[in-house]
Write an enzyme that holds these catalytic residues in place. Structure first.
Site, PDB file in Angstrom:
ATOM      1  CG  PHE A 116      -0.148   0.458   2.800  1.00 27.39           C
ATOM      2  CD1 PHE A 116      -0.543   1.712   2.926  1.00 27.39           C
ATOM      3  CD2 PHE A 116       0.318  -0.481   3.699  1.00 27.39           C
ATOM      4  CE1 PHE A 116       0.387   2.104   3.812  1.00 27.39           C
ATOM      5  CE2 PHE A 116       1.253   0.100   4.094  1.00 27.39           C
ATOM      6  CZ  PHE A 116       0.802   1.267   4.646  1.00 27.39           C
ATOM      7  CE  LYS A 117       5.429   1.185   4.821  1.00 25.04           C
ATOM      8  NZ  LYS A 117       4.368   0.098   5.111  1.00 25.04           N
TER       9      LYS A 117
END
Ligand SMILES: *Cc1c(COP(=O)(O)O)cnc(C)c1O
Length: 434
Positions: free
Chosen positions: A106-107
């Site tokens: 998700f980063k």
């Protein structure tokens, strides 16, 4: 929009300064002085909008006063070149899959957005020089930041990582990129890498020679864009008529991801309540029970990206709810799981549904299983693709997890890095030569 520091002792900053500096002068975290509510009409029609359209509306509410609308539109659309779909796992439990980006975690969303916003602000500066981003990594942050900034004009990234301490799958995601990304293999541990970066930021001669900045996860341009996919998750659940009693569950470490969801809630996103799912690092869980925030040294767990003993974004959550324990517990509950629990959850979920959880997502799934009430629908974030933790997942489930093509492509790439001692003088000399 003005940004103040959670420590209250630094001057008010504009967005440009907050993005370039990251941390305020008093070491507090920047907070926007207002959170703009989105109109009811937006929520009435949200299920008819695409992910990118939704994200642009949310981005305009946060950043619209400070970024030209066309530029912001380009930044959002260029950031979101991949989907964040919502998938049913079992019964009323759904997963928000955040691993479809370049580094399968998700980063990617925050790192890509920050790279583009930083570039926008640098271009506005008089006689703008190339900016150099220094980032120390124990694995996952380096890959998200390096790939987020890859090919972004006017910015060079130096990723410092400890020799022999990063898994081969992680290492190839920042050592094979080339272009404006330089990987530096430090003969030391993660703390040595971090010390080199900190010393560089404080060295006057080096800062005269080149423009240095960080891409820390506490940066407003990295954490706020994570709100985009919560709005999209709501829209996709509403499409199916399942959005009325929605519970959002976020596997949390530094609490940046859940913090973005809470900002979304303040903008009017109709999520009923939130669950912060932790591994054995239970500092926030304990805070919810006792009202006391007591940081501890982190414990190593299977879900290692959540091994945080003093979550930096706690300061933001505390500030957001006026330092009120009662308010915080009225909207967020907690859960904490041991490595044994995580393994059991992964096996149970795979057997019951065929869905392969990674160890971080497993905490989220289990927290919904344990905490969801009748009539509620739950969505947990799957924060990384299970293939990123292939060895562990294969062993726990007794399977051979398929490696997605974009990860396999990294693994085929030519590894390139600069060898460096942990002595600051060596690192400084190297940078002075660049
Ligand atoms: C960084 C990370 C987390 C924790 O996110 P925070 O925003 O720090 O709470 C969870 N899972 C994975 C896979 C991560 O990389």
């Amino acid at each position: 929009m003005k940004y103040y520091s959670t420590n209250g002792k630094a001057p008010i900053a504009d967005l440009h300064k907050a993005v370039v500096k990251g941390l305020a002068e008093d070491r507090g975290l920047y907070m926007p002085e207002r959170i703009n509510k989105l109109p009811q009409e937006f929520f009435d029609n949200i299920e008819k909008m695409s992910f990118q359209e939704i994200a642009y509306t949310v981005a305009s509410a946060f950043f619209g006063e400070d970024v030209d609308p066309d530029a912001l539109h380009d930044i959002v659309y260029d950031t979101l070149q991949f989907d964040c779909p919502v998938v049913n796992v079992k019964d009323s439990i759904y997963t928000l899959e955040l691993f479809h980006g370049p580094t399968l975690a998700f980063k990617d969303v925050g790192a890509r957005f920050m790279a583009r916003l930083l570039q926008y602000f640098i271009k506005q500066e008089n006689n703008h020089k190339e900016v150099n981003v220094l980032v120390a990594t124990s694995g996952d942050t380096g890959s998200a930041v390096a790939n987020g900034f890859l090919g972004v004009d006017g910015i060079h990234v130096y990723v410092l990582y400890p020799k022999g301490k990063v898994s081969p799958i992680q290492e190839c995601q920042f050592t094979t990129l080339g272009k404006n990304i330089t990987a530096i293999e430090v003969d030391g541990v993660f703390d040595d890498c971090q010390a080199l970066v900190k010393n560089a930021f404080m060295d006057a001669e080096l800062n005269d020679h080149m423009k240095l900045t960080s891409a820390n996860s506490i940066n407003v341009a990295r954490f706020l864009p994570q709100a985009f996919y919560y709005f999209n998750a709501y829209a996709r659940m509403k499409e199916q008529g399942k959005a009325d009693n929605l519970v959002m569950c976020v596997p949390s470490g530094n609490f940046g991801n859940i913090c973005a969801a809470l900002f979304g809630h303040e903008m009017g996103l109709p999520i009923k309540r939130f669950i912060a799912a932790n591994n054995a690092n239970d500092i926030f869980y304990k805070y919810l029970q006792t009202g006391k925030y007591e940081p501890k040294p982190s414990k190593q767990t299977l879900a290692n990206a959540m091994d945080v003993g003093d979550p930096s974004n706690f300061a933001r959550i505390y500030d957001l709810y006026g330092k009120s324990h009662a308010k915080i517990t009225s909207i967020i509950s907690g859960a904490t799981y041991t490595d044994e629990d995580i393994k059991q959850t992964m096996r149970e979920c795979y057997k019951a549904s065929g869905y392969i959880l990674d160890p971080h997502g497993a905490c989220g799934y289990q927290a919904l299983k344990d905490g969801l009430r009748d009539g509620e629908f739950g969505v947990f974030c799957e924060t990384a693709h299970p293939a990123k933790f292939k060895e562990k997942v294969d062993e726990i489930l007794g399977i051979d997890v398929e490696i997605p093509e974009r990860l396999a492509a990294f693994m085929r790439g030519q590894k390139q890095s600069v060898a460096m001692s942990k002595d600051f003088a060596d690192f400084k000399n190297y940078l002075l030569d660049q």
